[in-house]
Design an enzyme around this catalytic site. Structure first.
Site, short mmCIF file in Angstrom:
data_model
loop_
_atom_site.label_atom_id
_atom_site.label_comp_id
_atom_site.label_asym_id
_atom_site.label_seq_id
_atom_site.Cartn_x
_atom_site.Cartn_y
_atom_site.Cartn_z
N ASP A 181 0.87 -1.17 0.00
CA ASP A 181 0.00 0.00 0.00
C ASP A 181 0.92 1.23 0.00
O ASP A 181 2.10 1.12 0.34
CB ASP A 181 -0.87 -0.03 1.26
CG ASP A 181 -1.66 1.25 1.44
OD1 ASP A 181 -2.32 1.67 0.48
OD2 ASP A 181 -1.61 1.83 2.54
N ASP A 236 -1.52 -0.66 6.00
CA ASP A 236 -1.74 -0.11 7.34
C ASP A 236 -3.16 0.35 7.59
O ASP A 236 -3.52 0.65 8.72
CB ASP A 236 -0.80 1.08 7.58
CG ASP A 236 -1.29 2.34 6.87
OD1 ASP A 236 -1.65 2.23 5.67
OD2 ASP A 236 -1.32 3.41 7.49
N ASP A 250 -7.12 -1.73 3.69
CA ASP A 250 -6.20 -2.81 3.31
C ASP A 250 -6.60 -4.16 3.91
O ASP A 250 -6.06 -5.19 3.51
CB ASP A 250 -4.77 -2.48 3.77
CG ASP A 250 -4.24 -1.20 3.14
OD1 ASP A 250 -4.49 -1.00 1.94
OD2 ASP A 250 -3.59 -0.40 3.84
#
Length: 706
Positions: free
Chosen positions: A322, A517, A521
């Site tokens: 990410d 995080d 996600d």
């Protein structure tokens, strides 16, 4: 066995019958607690697909049967069998393997907490407008088409469309984008996101299980349920070992009966082979290595949730990152300033105008000015122009601060100062004009973390494909990807699409790890073969993940991969030692040496074999405590640490030992006379060094990089 004398009432020398019966009574509850091994193991033998449970069931049953037979012989007067009970072997095997399975199940159960965390993000009530009235009702009573009022700072209860007002909405849980998004009439908003600084009315478009947040929860549940268990190496070995041992035991028993016509002797040979072939160290082989490895990971600030994770991690060939909060800090910061006037004066004017702002960009500007110790000016008059920026009067100056639309509205000529370079890098501009003259721009962006590029480079060196997957816009995402060396960037991807992208990569035959995080996600973390969360991230991401990097340092990802490889190698070695000594004892148990006048099975030899295999397994597993990451082309740093308080040789040794234990430090040399320590390290350990030295009772005065 160790020479401790038992009370006479249960002593094998004085009361062998009591001694034998007490062991049987104590063993039965243990075997009952492990009944699932028998329920699973014996049917597997019947199906001709024996597994680890089959070996446990067969070996412990043989030990129990042999022990009961020994009790029978004791009660008929043959006291020699007091040394042939084997009840302790059956009890220890069940206890150790049950412990290993408990630890594994405990780690699995933690992941289910992710769904509870997600569910907790949704609002519990909604303020519905009916005519002139505001009615607070439970969230599950809201219907599509209802008008819902959301006050500043509140969670948006359902998916909807703004019909009145404008505001900024924090959508980080949904998109991962750290900067709140401007929302006006006609714009869609999602349940679970957080309203900013203005009240708005929305028309509900999706409620209940149809909302975006509910869909994320559904994706997490599906991903957790679909993750297939990894085949255990012990089961593979058992599928060959169990039938082989059984055949050897059967052949030996029948062979001796044909040769001697002694049923008792033949039966003892048959059972002895099964007993000595069942290694109690097998219960230690995997859990011991995993416990040591997870402990070592914790020393580095890496939390590893179970053995399956370690087993999969060493096979990873693709890592998906990410962007926001993972590769970057996830917090907007001022990165560049371009102006035709004095820079400090330029910042002072902008920050003074923004000091009362609740907008995240405004807060970033004020924070930047305060860090520079710039004193802010009083504002005489300020007017917010929705969708454009602000108009301010201060120090007899007319100041315009905002986007390019604000500059065009006031016909400000912007051609003299070019900002094209910064726009291509995906940075957000804040333009400034004073007395209708363009004075420049200040740029705000999410900053890349210190070790992001280093980690990406090392992963690529190791042959691992690196991908970035983000909900952020294409220009910003590709700019960040280019800076850290990621070639494949997938941008503007929503949570459902993130999961689909992970699935597509897996369909290519890739073993995928996902690093993230945010709440957005969570589905992708659970869908990937290994989910890795950043410690500074949300609780949901951390609960959904298999590995948590508590220090939020991506370099720890390299350590977790290295530790995984070392652990799997260690487990394979442990399985070898778990079987090795016992396999050596099988010929003895089968009576091969007895044919040539040698000994029959000596019970002490069986105990010794089991002890040696257990000691070997534990000793080998403990070697993981000395694990250190060895990186190809590792960049070593030398640091000189000046320390106050060292007075003698004892102090010198104290400091040397303390610094040597810090993960990442490879070499320590303490100079007592000059009051400093030289260290060699490949990590940024400054803060840890200060803490350790302080805990030892000394003080770090200064750290120099040599």
């Amino acid at each position: 066995m160790v020479g401790i004398k038992l009370p006479k009432v249960i002593s094998p020398d004085y009361n062998p019958k009591n001694f034998a019966l007490v062991q049987l009574i104590l063993t039965i509850p243990i075997l009952y607690s492990g009944k699932k091994f028998y329920i699973s193991g014996f049917p597997a033998i019947i199906r001709r697909s024996p597994n680890m449970d089959s070996l446990v069931a067969l070996g412990t049953s043989a030990a129990l049967v042999y022990g009961i037979y020994a009790i029978y012989k004791i009660f008929t007067g043959n006291m020699h069998f007091v040394h042939d009970l084997y009840f302790e072997s059956a009890g220890v095997i069940i206890a150790l393997i049950s412990l290993g399975k408990y630890l594994e199940e405990n780690s699995k159960n933690k992941t289910s907490q992710a769904i509870k965390k997600l569910a907790g993000l949704s609002a519990k009530e909604a303020l519905v407008i009916e005519g002139d009235r505001e009615i607070l009702i439970p969230i599950d009573e809201v219907q599509v088409g209802d008008l819902v009022r959301i006050k500043p700072g509140e969670k948006i209860p359902v998916d909807g469309e703004i019909v009145k007002g404008s505001t900024y909405v924090d959508e980080s849980m949904l998109t991962g984008e750290s900067i709140p998004v401007k929302k006006e009439i006609g714009h869609a908003v999602a349940g679970g996101t957080v309203n900013g600084n203005h009240m708005v009315d929305i028309k509900a478009t999706r409620v209940g299980e149809e909302t975006a947040l509910a869909q994320i929860i559904k994706l997490v549940e599906e991903a957790q349920g679909s993750k297939a268990p990894i085949a255990k190496l012990a089961d593979v070995i058992s599928s060959y070992f169990v039938p082989t041992v059984f055949v050897i035991a059967l052949v030996a028993g029948i062979g001796w009966y044909i040769a001697t016509s002694d049923l008792e002797f033949s039966l003892s040979i048959f059972i002895s082979v099964l007993v000595i072939a069942c290694p109690c160290a097998l219960g230690l082989a995997t859990p011991t290595a995993i416990m040591v490895a997870t402990g070592k990971g914790a020393e580095y600030g890496i939390l590893i949730k179970g053995g399956e994770v370690l087993e999969t991690m060493h096979k990873i060939d693709t890592i998906v990152f990410d962007k926001t909060g993972t590769i970057t800090l996830g917090k907007p910061k001022v990165t560049d300033i371009i102006t035709s006037m004095d820079e400090e004066e330029f910042i002072k004017i902008i920050a003074s105008s923004e000091k009362g702002s609740e907008h995240p960009l405004g807060k970033a500007i004020v924070e930047y000015a305060l860090d520079k110790n710039i004193e802010l000016l009083p504002v005489e008059n300020l007017e917010a122009i929705s969708g454009f920026g602000i108009e301010v009067y201060m120090d007899n100056k007319h100041v315009l601060i905002g986007n390019d639309k604000l500059m065009k509205k006031y016909n400000i000529d912007m051609e003299k100062i070019s900002v094209e370079k910064y726009l291509k890098e995906g940075k957000t501009p804040v333009y400034v004009a004073i007395d209708n003259i363009y004075k420049g721009a200040l740029f705000i962006a999410d900053v890349i973390k210190e070790n992001s590029k280093y980690t990406v480079d090392k992963l690529k060196e190791a042959g691992i494909e690196v991908i970035m997957l983000t909900g952020d816009n294409k220009i910003t995402a590709e700019s960040i990807g280019k800076k850290v060396g990621i070639d494949r960037v997938l941008s503007e991807v929503l949570p459902k699409d993130k999961t689909d992208e992970i699935a597509r990569i897996q369909e290519e035959g890739k073993i995928v790890a996902m690093v993230g995080d945010g709440i957005n996600d969570a589905p992708a973390l659970t869908k990937a073969h290994v989910g890795i969360a950043i410690g500074s991230g949300t609780d949901v991401a951390i609960e959904s993940a298999d590995i948590v990097l508590m220090k939020s340092d991506l370099k720890d990802l390299l350590i977790s991969i290295g530790l995984s490889k070392a652990t799997i190698k260690n487990i394979k070695q442990n399985l070898f030692w778990a079987f090795f000594y016992n396999i050596l004892g099988i010929p003895l148990a089968a009576g091969i040496f007895y044919i040539f006048g040698g000994p029959k099975l000596n019970p002490m030899f069986a105990a010794l074999a089991m002890s040696f295999s257990s000691v070997s397994v534990v000793t080998n597993a403990l070697r993981l405590k000395s694990f250190k990451l060895k990186e190809r082309g590792e960049n070593k740093m030398e640091k000189k640490i000046y320390i106050n308080g060292m007075m003698c040789g004892h102090c010198q040794k104290h400091v040397n030992d303390g610094l040597s234990k810090i993960p990442g430090i490879d070499k320590v040399d303490v100079n007592l006379e000059e009051k400093y320590a030289l260290i060699e390290t490949s990590s940024n350990v400054d803060d840890t060094v200060k803490e350790v030295v302080a805990d030892l009772g000394y003080e770090v005065v200064k750290i120099e990089n040599l």
